[in-house]
Design a protein around this motif. Structure first.
Motif, PDB file in Angstrom:
ATOM      1  N   ARG A 356     122.769  82.570 -23.790  1.00 35.09           N
ATOM      2  CA  ARG A 356     123.460  81.903 -22.690  1.00 35.09           C
ATOM      3  C   ARG A 356     122.605  80.753 -22.118  1.00 35.09           C
ATOM      4  NH1 ARG A 356     127.946  84.429 -20.752  1.00 35.09           N
ATOM      5  NH2 ARG A 356     128.401  86.478 -21.647  1.00 35.09           N
ATOM      6  N   ALA A 357     122.011  80.026 -23.046  1.00 37.47           N
ATOM      7  CA  ALA A 357     121.114  78.925 -22.651  1.00 37.47           C
ATOM      8  C   ALA A 357     121.891  77.610 -22.606  1.00 37.47           C
ATOM      9  CB  ALA A 357     119.949  78.818 -23.624  1.00 37.47           C
ATOM     10  N   SER A 358     121.244  76.549 -22.268  1.00 34.02           N
ATOM     11  CA  SER A 358     121.822  75.202 -22.258  1.00 34.02           C
ATOM     12  C   SER A 358     120.668  74.198 -22.347  1.00 34.02           C
ATOM     13  CB  SER A 358     122.641  74.972 -20.985  1.00 34.02           C
ATOM     14  OG  SER A 358     121.815  75.045 -19.838  1.00 34.02           O
ATOM     15  N   PHE A 359     121.012  72.989 -22.656  1.00 31.78           N
ATOM     16  CA  PHE A 359     119.972  71.930 -22.682  1.00 31.78           C
ATOM     17  C   PHE A 359     120.611  70.625 -22.227  1.00 31.78           C
ATOM     18  CE2 PHE A 359     121.824  71.878 -26.922  1.00 31.78           C
ATOM     19  CZ  PHE A 359     122.072  70.515 -27.146  1.00 31.78           C
ATOM     20  N   GLN A 360     119.715  69.692 -21.782  1.00 36.22           N
ATOM     21  CA  GLN A 360     120.173  68.385 -21.312  1.00 36.22           C
ATOM     22  C   GLN A 360     119.213  67.305 -21.812  1.00 36.22           C
ATOM     23  OE1 GLN A 360     120.422  68.587 -17.044  1.00 36.22           O
ATOM     24  NE2 GLN A 360     122.387  69.684 -17.063  1.00 36.22           N
ATOM     25  N   ASP A 361     119.774  66.117 -21.962  1.00 36.76           N
ATOM     26  CA  ASP A 361     118.996  64.916 -22.311  1.00 36.76           C
ATOM     27  C   ASP A 361     118.140  65.127 -23.552  1.00 36.76           C
ATOM     28  OD1 ASP A 361     120.077  63.605 -20.141  1.00 36.76           O
ATOM     29  OD2 ASP A 361     118.480  64.314 -18.797  1.00 36.76           O
ATOM     30  N   PHE A 362     118.723  65.717 -24.589  1.00 31.73           N
ATOM     31  CA  PHE A 362     118.035  65.781 -25.884  1.00 31.73           C
ATOM     32  C   PHE A 362     118.308  64.454 -26.582  1.00 31.73           C
ATOM     33  CE2 PHE A 362     117.869  66.709 -30.428  1.00 31.73           C
ATOM     34  CZ  PHE A 362     116.616  67.307 -30.534  1.00 31.73           C
ATOM     35  N   ILE A 363     117.237  63.645 -26.776  1.00 30.88           N
ATOM     36  CA  ILE A 363     117.368  62.284 -27.290  1.00 30.88           C
ATOM     37  C   ILE A 363     117.362  62.316 -28.807  1.00 30.88           C
ATOM     38  CG2 ILE A 363     116.432  59.960 -27.304  1.00 30.88           C
ATOM     39  CD1 ILE A 363     117.511  60.895 -24.599  1.00 30.88           C
ATOM     40  N   VAL A 364     118.358  61.642 -29.363  1.00 32.97           N
ATOM     41  CA  VAL A 364     118.472  61.493 -30.818  1.00 32.97           C
ATOM     42  C   VAL A 364     118.478  60.000 -31.135  1.00 32.97           C
ATOM     43  CG1 VAL A 364     119.925  61.882 -32.833  1.00 32.97           C
ATOM     44  CG2 VAL A 364     119.723  63.637 -31.073  1.00 32.97           C
ATOM     45  N   ASP A 365     117.566  59.611 -32.027  1.00 26.60           N
ATOM     46  CA  ASP A 365     117.502  58.220 -32.491  1.00 26.60           C
ATOM     47  C   ASP A 365     117.754  58.244 -33.990  1.00 26.60           C
ATOM     48  OD1 ASP A 365     117.072  55.602 -32.998  1.00 26.60           O
ATOM     49  OD2 ASP A 365     115.052  55.505 -32.117  1.00 26.60           O
ATOM     50  N   LYS A 366     119.012  57.919 -34.375  1.00 25.35           N
ATOM     51  CA  LYS A 366     119.401  58.037 -35.775  1.00 25.35           C
ATOM     52  C   LYS A 366     120.246  56.841 -36.173  1.00 25.35           C
ATOM     53  CE  LYS A 366     119.200  61.271 -38.134  1.00 25.35           C
ATOM     54  NZ  LYS A 366     118.254  61.669 -39.194  1.00 25.35           N
ATOM     55  N   ALA A 396     128.026  67.277 -25.415  1.00 29.93           N
ATOM     56  CA  ALA A 396     128.365  65.964 -24.855  1.00 29.93           C
ATOM     57  C   ALA A 396     127.350  64.938 -25.355  1.00 29.93           C
ATOM     58  CB  ALA A 396     128.359  66.023 -23.340  1.00 29.93           C
ATOM     59  N   ILE A 397     127.868  63.744 -25.725  1.00 30.17           N
ATOM     60  CA  ILE A 397     127.028  62.698 -26.338  1.00 30.17           C
ATOM     61  C   ILE A 397     127.134  61.430 -25.475  1.00 30.17           C
ATOM     62  CG2 ILE A 397     126.629  61.346 -28.433  1.00 30.17           C
ATOM     63  CD1 ILE A 397     128.201  63.585 -29.926  1.00 30.17           C
ATOM     64  N   GLU A 398     125.955  60.880 -25.152  1.00 29.58           N
ATOM     65  CA  GLU A 398     125.941  59.659 -24.339  1.00 29.58           C
ATOM     66  C   GLU A 398     124.919  58.682 -24.920  1.00 29.58           C
ATOM     67  OE1 GLU A 398     125.139  58.257 -19.712  1.00 29.58           O
ATOM     68  OE2 GLU A 398     124.879  60.357 -20.315  1.00 29.58           O
ATOM     69  N   GLU A 399     125.366  57.460 -25.111  1.00 27.71           N
ATOM     70  CA  GLU A 399     124.464  56.433 -25.657  1.00 27.71           C
ATOM     71  C   GLU A 399     123.555  55.938 -24.534  1.00 27.71           C
ATOM     72  OE1 GLU A 399     124.579  52.246 -28.196  1.00 27.71           O
ATOM     73  OE2 GLU A 399     126.446  53.226 -27.520  1.00 27.71           O
ATOM     74  N   VAL A 400     122.216  55.874 -24.795  1.00 24.97           N
ATOM     75  CA  VAL A 400     121.236  55.460 -23.778  1.00 24.97           C
ATOM     76  C   VAL A 400     120.388  54.315 -24.314  1.00 24.97           C
ATOM     77  CG1 VAL A 400     121.143  57.719 -22.687  1.00 24.97           C
ATOM     78  CG2 VAL A 400     119.594  57.189 -24.582  1.00 24.97           C
ATOM     79  N   LYS A 401     119.783  53.611 -23.358  1.00 24.41           N
ATOM     80  CA  LYS A 401     118.933  52.506 -23.727  1.00 24.41           C
ATOM     81  C   LYS A 401     117.468  52.892 -23.729  1.00 24.41           C
ATOM     82  CE  LYS A 401     122.360  49.623 -24.067  1.00 24.41           C
ATOM     83  NZ  LYS A 401     122.745  49.083 -25.382  1.00 24.41           N
ATOM     84  N   GLY A 402     117.079  53.784 -22.801  1.00 26.95           N
ATOM     85  CA  GLY A 402     115.688  54.183 -22.731  1.00 26.95           C
ATOM     86  C   GLY A 402     115.392  55.309 -23.705  1.00 26.95           C
ATOM     87  N   HIS A 403     114.126  55.791 -23.624  1.00 27.17           N
ATOM     88  CA  HIS A 403     113.696  56.864 -24.520  1.00 27.17           C
ATOM     89  C   HIS A 403     113.135  58.039 -23.753  1.00 27.17           C
ATOM     90  CE1 HIS A 403     114.270  54.437 -28.130  1.00 27.17           C
ATOM     91  NE2 HIS A 403     113.790  53.415 -27.409  1.00 27.17           N
ATOM     92  N   GLU A 404     113.706  58.290 -22.567  1.00 32.08           N
ATOM     93  CA  GLU A 404     113.211  59.414 -21.796  1.00 32.08           C
ATOM     94  C   GLU A 404     113.694  60.714 -22.433  1.00 32.08           C
ATOM     95  OE1 GLU A 404     114.565  58.936 -17.880  1.00 32.08           O
ATOM     96  OE2 GLU A 404     113.424  57.092 -17.527  1.00 32.08           O
ATOM     97  N   GLY A 405     112.887  61.718 -22.275  1.00 30.69           N
ATOM     98  CA  GLY A 405     113.252  63.045 -22.830  1.00 30.69           C
ATOM     99  C   GLY A 405     112.713  63.196 -24.225  1.00 30.69           C
ATOM    100  N   LYS A 406     113.081  64.321 -24.833  1.00 32.84           N
ATOM    101  CA  LYS A 406     112.615  64.672 -26.175  1.00 32.84           C
ATOM    102  C   LYS A 406     113.339  63.814 -27.195  1.00 32.84           C
ATOM    103  CE  LYS A 406     111.813  68.649 -29.116  1.00 32.84           C
ATOM    104  NZ  LYS A 406     111.993  70.097 -29.271  1.00 32.84           N
ATOM    105  N   VAL A 407     112.591  63.250 -28.136  1.00 34.27           N
ATOM    106  CA  VAL A 407     113.149  62.351 -29.133  1.00 34.27           C
ATOM    107  C   VAL A 407     113.177  63.058 -30.465  1.00 34.27           C
ATOM    108  CG1 VAL A 407     112.918  60.143 -30.297  1.00 34.27           C
ATOM    109  CG2 VAL A 407     112.284  60.358 -27.894  1.00 34.27           C
ATOM    110  N   ALA A 408     114.262  62.933 -31.182  1.00 36.81           N
ATOM    111  CA  ALA A 408     114.375  63.477 -32.534  1.00 36.81           C
ATOM    112  C   ALA A 408     114.888  62.381 -33.433  1.00 36.81           C
ATOM    113  CB  ALA A 408     115.363  64.660 -32.550  1.00 36.81           C
ATOM    114  N   GLU A 409     114.218  62.232 -34.588  1.00 39.27           N
ATOM    115  CA  GLU A 409     114.632  61.207 -35.547  1.00 39.27           C
ATOM    116  C   GLU A 409     115.124  61.865 -36.816  1.00 39.27           C
ATOM    117  OE1 GLU A 409     111.391  58.603 -36.137  1.00 39.27           O
ATOM    118  OE2 GLU A 409     111.437  57.798 -34.105  1.00 39.27           O
TER     119      GLU A 409
END
Length: 409
Positions: A356-366, A396-409
């Protein structure tokens, strides 16, 4: 004169034999001379008024002359004592009567002896019959005792059957399920009180055809469905609505006896009005949620517990230039030629449902096919469902300009 004894004898004989009696050459004194007559006594048969009377006839046959010895001088017969002839006649009459009486007595004795033997035989038969009757009486008493025992057992079974019937009737009434029982001719055998909600049934309708009963349902193929089930023996279920707006789950199934013999049909109507209303509420909520999801500008994905796409909104299809056929029911890490095959994202998603977990602002650069390089911020959480429904994940997916948060490539 001289007829007293012969006439009495002839009458007695005729009464005993009930037939004609003839005494021949009876010596009778008439007009001072003695004549010989034939005396006949005959019972009178007709007319009926003269029955038990006798006809006496006298037929003269000659004159009685005194006998004279041959060669003797004619002389007057020696005088006899006064009254001697009468005494002789009475004696002769008495002898005859005595002889007849003896013969009758002997005959009566033989008849009595024969009758006695018959009575003895009859008595023996009666004794034998009495013994048989005694035996039969004992057998009947034994049978009567057995019948009393059997009757007691049957009475106990009848009481138990009556109790079971009462229990079954109360159980059926307590379930609030409308039930109608039909025979092989589709005539009403019995019904529960709830059946009045789906048809205009009353107590005197038992025995009437189902066709004659006015239904309260808007469904008009009830009779055809019953006939089909009776012919095919296949259970039929259908949701039907009553005129007052109530909904029922109708089930028609064959009535099987304990010997597996089909003996009619059973129609049950389960009230599902509340369930229908709940479905309508859920459908309205689902439509509203779908409308909201479709109006959201950010791409959204709904995943099941295997991370397979259940649905996506139009924004997702526009953003990644894919179709519903390419997305729905596909594993997340197969989408966009494997661009979503990100191990860290997969680990996060697999923990949401069990923990019953959740996460927020997981950054994906692909770099995605057709749209090129994108930097996305992902938010994932569990979608609350009913207890019987499997859990789902909203991504939920949101396009961002910065690189705050955890980044995954």
């Amino acid at each position: 004169k001289g007829l007293q004894h012969d006439l009495a004898t002839a009458l007695h004989q005729a009464a005993g034999k009930e037939d004609e009696v003839v005494h021949r050459n009876v010596r009778v004194k008439a007009n001072g001379d003695f004549i010989l007559v034939n005396l006949t006594v005959k019972p009178i048969a007709d007319p009926e008024a003269l029955q038990e009377l006798y006809l006496v006839t006298f037929d003269q046959v000659g004159v009685d002359k005194p006998a004279v010895q041959k060669g003797a001088p004619a002389q007057a017969a020696a005088p006899k004592k006064k009254g001697e002839p009468r005494l002789m006649q009475e004696l002769e009459f008495t002898k005859r009567r005595l002889q007849q009486t003896i013969e009758k007595l002997q005959t009566s004795n033989e008849e009595l002896k024969s009758t006695n033997e018959e009575l003895q035989s009859t008595n023996e038969e009666l004794q034998s019959t009495n013994e048989e009757l005694e035996t039969t009486k004992e057998e009947l008493q034994s049978i009567n005792e057995e019948l009393i025992t059997v009757n007691s057992e049957l009475q106990g079974k009848l009481d138990a059957l009556s109790d079971a019937n009462d229990d079954l009737q109360n159980l059926m009434n307590s379930t609030e399920v409308a039930s109608i029982f039909l025979d092989n001719d589709l005539r009403i055998k019995r019904f529960t009180s709830e059946a009045k909600r789906v048809s205009n049934l009353i107590a005197i309708d038992v025995g009437r055809p189902l066709l004659d009963i006015v239904s309260k349902l808007t469904y008009d193929r009830l009779l055809e469905d019953a006939q089909d089930v009776f012919l095919t023996l296949v259970v039929r279920e259908r949701e039907v609505q009553a005129a007052d707006g109530s909904w029922f789950l109708m089930r028609i199934l064959p009535y099987r006896t304990s010997k597996n013999i089909i003996n009619g049909l059973v129609l049950t109507f389960l009230d599902i009005t509340k369930m229908k209303e709940a479905e309508q509420v859920i459908e309205a909520a689902r439509s509203m949620a779908t409308s909201i999801v479709e109006t959201v500008r950010e791409p959204l994905l709904v995943l099941d517990d295997q991370l397979r796409v259940v649905s996506a909104n139009q924004s997702f299809y526009r953003t990644f230039q894919v179709t519903a056929r390419e997305v729905e029911q596909q594993l997340l890490y197969h989408l966009c030629n494997g661009a979503w095959n990100i191990p860290d994202l997969r680990s996060l998603l697999e923990e949401i449902l069990p923990k019953r977990a959740s996460f927020q602002d997981f950054i994906v650069d692909k770099t995605f096919p057709q749209i090129g390089r994108k930097v996305l911020a992902l938010n994932g959480r569990r979608l609350e469902q009913e207890a019987a429904q499997p859990g789902c994940i909203l991504l939920a997916i949101e396009e961002v300009k910065g690189h705050e948060g955890k980044v995954a490539e």
